[in-house]
Design an enzyme around this catalytic site. Structure first.
Site, PDB file in Angstrom:
ATOM      1  N   ASP A 168     106.600  28.135  31.770  1.00  0.00           N
ATOM      2  CA  ASP A 168     106.607  27.890  32.534  1.00  0.00           C
ATOM      3  C   ASP A 168     106.415  27.113  33.781  1.00  0.00           C
ATOM      4  O   ASP A 168     105.262  26.637  34.517  1.00  0.00           O
ATOM      5  CB  ASP A 168     105.933  29.408  33.515  1.00  0.00           C
ATOM      6  N   ASP A 172     108.276  36.903  39.028  1.00  0.00           N
ATOM      7  CA  ASP A 172     109.737  36.453  37.378  1.00  0.00           C
ATOM      8  C   ASP A 172     110.326  37.691  36.861  1.00  0.00           C
ATOM      9  O   ASP A 172     111.146  38.238  37.044  1.00  0.00           O
ATOM     10  CB  ASP A 172     109.409  35.545  36.433  1.00  0.00           C
ATOM     11  N   TYR A 185     111.745  19.485  24.530  1.00  0.00           N
ATOM     12  CA  TYR A 185     112.114  21.011  23.666  1.00  0.00           C
ATOM     13  C   TYR A 185     113.857  20.462  23.643  1.00  0.00           C
ATOM     14  O   TYR A 185     114.376  21.005  22.578  1.00  0.00           O
ATOM     15  CB  TYR A 185     111.726  21.879  23.869  1.00  0.00           C
ATOM     16  N   LYS A 196     108.031  29.404  25.206  1.00  0.00           N
ATOM     17  CA  LYS A 196     109.181  29.049  26.895  1.00  0.00           C
ATOM     18  C   LYS A 196     107.834  28.441  27.966  1.00  0.00           C
ATOM     19  O   LYS A 196     106.953  29.510  28.962  1.00  0.00           O
ATOM     20  CB  LYS A 196     109.844  30.247  27.516  1.00  0.00           C
ATOM     21  N   CYS A 221      64.047  40.992  40.861  1.00  0.00           N
ATOM     22  CA  CYS A 221      65.327  42.829  40.174  1.00  0.00           C
ATOM     23  C   CYS A 221      66.438  42.081  38.318  1.00  0.00           C
ATOM     24  O   CYS A 221      66.087  40.494  37.752  1.00  0.00           O
ATOM     25  CB  CYS A 221      66.307  41.739  41.133  1.00  0.00           C
ATOM     26  N   GLU A 228     109.855  29.231  19.718  1.00  0.00           N
ATOM     27  CA  GLU A 228     108.877  28.237  20.687  1.00  0.00           C
ATOM     28  C   GLU A 228     108.497  28.337  21.597  1.00  0.00           C
ATOM     29  O   GLU A 228     109.529  29.035  22.997  1.00  0.00           O
ATOM     30  CB  GLU A 228     109.380  26.536  20.901  1.00  0.00           C
ATOM     31  N   CYS A 262      70.280  46.584  46.396  1.00  0.00           N
ATOM     32  CA  CYS A 262      70.885  46.457  45.073  1.00  0.00           C
ATOM     33  C   CYS A 262      70.550  47.987  44.104  1.00  0.00           C
ATOM     34  O   CYS A 262      69.632  48.181  43.969  1.00  0.00           O
ATOM     35  CB  CYS A 262      69.830  45.804  44.257  1.00  0.00           C
ATOM     36  N   LYS A 286     116.602  29.397  19.081  1.00  0.00           N
ATOM     37  CA  LYS A 286     117.537  28.459  19.250  1.00  0.00           C
ATOM     38  C   LYS A 286     118.472  28.541  17.888  1.00  0.00           C
ATOM     39  O   LYS A 286     117.924  28.489  17.124  1.00  0.00           O
ATOM     40  CB  LYS A 286     117.489  27.191  19.728  1.00  0.00           C
ATOM     41  N   LYS A 333     111.453  37.102  27.248  1.00  0.00           N
ATOM     42  CA  LYS A 333     110.365  37.223  28.014  1.00  0.00           C
ATOM     43  C   LYS A 333     109.803  38.279  27.628  1.00  0.00           C
ATOM     44  O   LYS A 333     109.782  39.506  27.378  1.00  0.00           O
ATOM     45  CB  LYS A 333     110.939  37.377  29.305  1.00  0.00           C
ATOM     46  N   CYS A 371      67.457  46.586  41.256  1.00  0.00           N
ATOM     47  CA  CYS A 371      65.711  47.091  41.815  1.00  0.00           C
ATOM     48  C   CYS A 371      65.699  47.629  43.124  1.00  0.00           C
ATOM     49  O   CYS A 371      64.420  47.699  43.556  1.00  0.00           O
ATOM     50  CB  CYS A 371      65.674  45.789  41.509  1.00  0.00           C
ATOM     51  N   CYS A 375      71.227  40.607  46.020  1.00  0.00           N
ATOM     52  CA  CYS A 375      70.068  41.279  46.049  1.00  0.00           C
ATOM     53  C   CYS A 375      68.719  40.744  46.991  1.00  0.00           C
ATOM     54  O   CYS A 375      68.804  39.160  46.285  1.00  0.00           O
ATOM     55  CB  CYS A 375      69.621  41.729  44.609  1.00  0.00           C
ATOM     56  N   LEU A 396     118.891  30.219  30.152  1.00  0.00           N
ATOM     57  CA  LEU A 396     119.031  30.544  29.000  1.00  0.00           C
ATOM     58  C   LEU A 396     118.757  32.208  29.574  1.00  0.00           C
ATOM     59  O   LEU A 396     119.072  32.383  31.097  1.00  0.00           O
ATOM     60  CB  LEU A 396     117.865  29.939  28.284  1.00  0.00           C
ATOM     61  N   ARG A 446     116.404  20.002  37.257  1.00  0.00           N
ATOM     62  CA  ARG A 446     117.349  20.380  36.941  1.00  0.00           C
ATOM     63  C   ARG A 446     119.232  20.212  38.433  1.00  0.00           C
ATOM     64  O   ARG A 446     119.879  20.552  38.445  1.00  0.00           O
ATOM     65  CB  ARG A 446     116.912  21.747  36.951  1.00  0.00           C
TER      66      ARG A 446
END
Ligand code: IVH
Length: 689
Positions: free
Chosen positions: A123, A36, A230, A121, A441, A119, A412, A294, A318, A415, A435, A86, A142
């Site tokens: 995603d 984004d 919102y 935003k 160990c 508030e 490892c 707003k 942002k 150990c 390991c 926006l 939308r």
């Protein structure tokens, strides 16, 4: 206005084409190819050119468009009030300018307060919900802002979306808000998708979009979508005069509203809230990408109106990009509870999305080899929704000349035992090198203890990682059972220890003693058996009823024998899990731990699942082809109804549910006189037709 120079005309055309391609990838294919932040940067470059040469901003410019045209699979919906986008602010200066613009536009003096809401935003994807007489009649995406897709059937399946609003509601009201998916639901969905060989989603937003835009609403119903309200679209009668009050009213109507909304009266308050939200971002459990401001007075919003694609009265502040580059200073190997060697990148500290990052996960050795990540490299770090930073790529042009490929250790680091990659049944080597030292160990021992006291296991307050390391290294606690004898061995001496005192010692002993009675599933989970998470632990607790029964059955289990068959007959226990359980209880050392624990602790059996279903308490076997449910669903359903599901037919079987193609199990049932029914009869009996 001067004519735009040719190179800028070309640059503008290039940006228009690039943004258009990204819009299609994002809006139509739900599969963006850039972040984004990068997308916003492209848009900013475009706007900067258009600001100087407005003639370039013709109707085809993405600056005039919101999103992309709908994809054509759904009926179209004309938005009665356009769904706009926006403008963005990327710095506090941008926010100050935004407020200043509002003041100038409204001709307000410096001293006149302008109240604004702030508030998160969210995603996700925006949605418009039309309520008539309080009843949900239409849901629309939308789309391009003017025309969206009709997804009414789909939104009706979202739990957060009320089908009917409560209380006093206007005759017509379009609620607008965001459909989104939480991080945990996203992770679980992707796991399910992966197991089913289906598409993996790139992020929660794409998963939400892909889930909502399903032709078959039953698929949407199975996806865990959520919603925050919102804003609003067509609303001839607003219930209040301010943004704040309308949204508060949403709550009374039964709509979910984000709890981090604030009413602010100065720019300083906006920025303060921005920082607060940014600070909580990583722990919210869902993705947000900024804070929206707003203007609070709706009358002022109306006076301010819109410019091209966005309102003058609102802006999205942002968060900074969640990627950054830094130098990989070292690769450390951590040894986990089951011996897994996990490479961890030690980074030169860098701020990623507002958080200082100095470690990142490297997953496993194949991942390091695939990306050819080397110590000394400059790498791009990303903080994903799940908070553990990752290395996205290496900036090869910054690679030091003398760098060498990273060699993953074969022993490892703690150990010194040999570390190997097990061979999977597919013949491929496991991605993880382990390991082989087991309890030799010390790293594995400590990690097991930490797991044992962790929140979902014994949940012992006061035994944090540091204390476990310390007590382990001093030999005070080397095995789980030692926790329960600590008080009798150490007593008041704990009070005298550095960092301890009367009350912290008393609290620790009390926390330990409080766990001498514990739910059986927690007990099993705490043992840290590979592949046995909380869910499997619960299945085992329900199936075996007591730790002693589980211990005896699992130690008698060997691939193919009766105990093994019983083990794999339970929901969620496949061969890999059964093998891990068998192996665990096959080790004398582990049996000793379990027995010593049972001397100190009393596990409580789990409550029965169902009381009075027609199949409760019965042992059921499914065989042949099932048409209305998968085998896993059948098992889960039977267990939910209190039945026990077995993998093979014996004289203990009560019921065989046989579909077409049933063979040996059917014969076996006839031999033992077991009742045989088909799938349709099963549904009739359990009343879930
Ligand atoms: S208000 C006219 N508030 O951001 C203004 N939008 O870039 C309407 N979004 O399309 C939008 N959280 O999908 C608003 N708290 C919030 C939001 C929010 C997320 C989305 C929304 C919108 C996009 C604008």
């Amino acid at each position: 206005m001067a004519r735009a120079p040719k190179d800028l005309v070309l640059e503008h055309a290039r940006l228009v084409a690039e943004i258009a391609a990204h819009d299609i990838a994002y809006h139509e294919q739900d599969a963006p190819t850039i972040s984004d932040a990068d997308y916003d940067a492209l848009r900013r470059q475009l706007l900067a050119i258009e600001e100087t040469y407005p003639s370039l901003a013709d109707a085809s410019s993405p600056s005039r468009k919101v999103g992309a045209a709908p994809s054509g699979r759904f009926a179209k919906v004309q938005h009665r009030v356009p769904m706009l986008s926006l403008g963005n602010a990327f710095s506090s200066e941008d926010v100050e300018e935004f407020v200043g613009r509002i003041r100038r536009f409204l001709n307000l003096g410096e001293s006149v307060p302008v109240a604004l809401t702030a508030e998160p935003k969210i995603d996700g994807l925006s949605i418009s919900l039309r309520y008539e007489k309080g009843v949900l009649v239409e849901g629309a995406t939308r789309g391009d802002g003017a025309e969206g897709e009709n997804v009414t059937a789909n939104v009706r399946t979202v739990n957060d979306v009320p089908h009917r609003l409560k209380g006093d509601v206007p005759a017509v009201f379009e609620v607008r808000g965001e459909i989104y998916m939480s991080h945990s639901d996203f992770a679980a969905l992707n796991l399910k998708q992966e197991q089913a060989g289906e598409k993996i989603f790139a992020n929660p937003r794409n998963a939400a979009a892909g889930s909502l835009r399903q032709q078959d609403a039953t698929i949407t119903a199975a996806r865990p979508l959520k919603f925050f309200a919102y804003a609003w679209g067509e609303a001839p009668m607003l219930p209040a005069a301010t943004q704040w009050d309308v949204v508060q009213g949403f709550k009374i109507w039964g709509l979910p509203v984000n709890p981090l909304m604030r009413l602010c009266s100065t720019t300083a308050e906006l920025l303060e809230h921005y920082r607060l939200v940014e600070g909580q971002r990583a722990s919210l459990g869902y993705d947000i990408d900024g804070v929206v401001y707003k203007v609070n007075e709706i009358a002022l919003q109306q006076r301010l109106g819109f410019v091209s694609r966005s309102p003058r009265w609102a802006i999205a502040h942002k968060f900074s990009a969640e990627q950054a580059s830094t130098v990989l200073e070292a690769i450390d190997i951590q040894v986990g509870r089951t011996g897994a060697l996990t490479p961890v990148a030690r980074l030169h500290p860098v701020t990623v999305g507002g958080v200082v990052v100095s470690n990142a996960t490297l997953h496993n050795e194949d991942e390091i080899a695939r990306k050819d990540i080397r110590v000394g490299d400059t790498v791009v770090v990303q903080r994903a929704g799940d908070v553990i930073p990752q290395i996205v790529s290496v900036l090869l042009d910054k690679r030091p000349v003398a760098s060498e490929p990273y060699v993953f250790p074969h022993v490892c680091p703690v150990c010194g035992s040999h570390a190997e990659r097990e061979e999977r049944s597919s013949g491929k080597a496991d991605a993880i090198r382990r390991c082989t030292g087991g309890l030799i160990c010390s790293a594995q021992r400590k990690e097991r203890l930490k797991h044992f006291v962790s929140r979902l296991a014994f949940d012992i307050d006061g035994l944090g990682d540091r204390i476990i390391d310390e007590f382990h290294d001093e030999g005070l606690i080397s095995q789980p059972q030692d926790i329960f004898t600590l008080e009798s061995r150490l007593g008041d001496a704990l009070v005298e220890r550095e960092g301890w005192g009367e009350s912290s010692a008393r609290n620790l002993y009390a926390a330990i003693n409080a766990r001498r009675s514990i739910a059986m599933d927690r007990f099993i989970f705490a043992l840290g058996i590979r592949h046995v998470g909380e869910t499997t632990a619960r299945v085992l607790a329900r199936a075996y009823g007591s730790v002693e029964r589980l211990r005896d059955a699992a130690s008698a289990s060997a691939p193919g024998n009766e105990a093994w068959k019983e083990l794999i007959s339970h929901d969620g226990i496949g061969e890999i899990v059964a093998e891990a359980i068998t192996q665990f209880f096959g080790e004398l050392h582990n049996i000793e731990v379990v027995n010593a624990l049972l001397d100190q602790v009393t596990p409580q059996a789990m409550a029965a699942v169902a009381s009075a279903s027609p199949v409760s308490g019965k042992t059921v076997v499914f065989t042949g082809a099932l048409e209305r449910m998968t085998r896993d669903e059948a098992k889960a359903m039977a267990e939910r109804l209190g039945a026990k599901v077995a993998g093979s037919v014996s004289k203990k079987t009560d019921l065989l549910v046989a579909g077409p193609g049933a063979g040996s199990k059917l014969k076996e049932a006839e031999k033992h006189g077991v009742e045989v029914i088909d799938e349709a009869e099963w549904f009739r009996r359990v009343g879930e037709n």
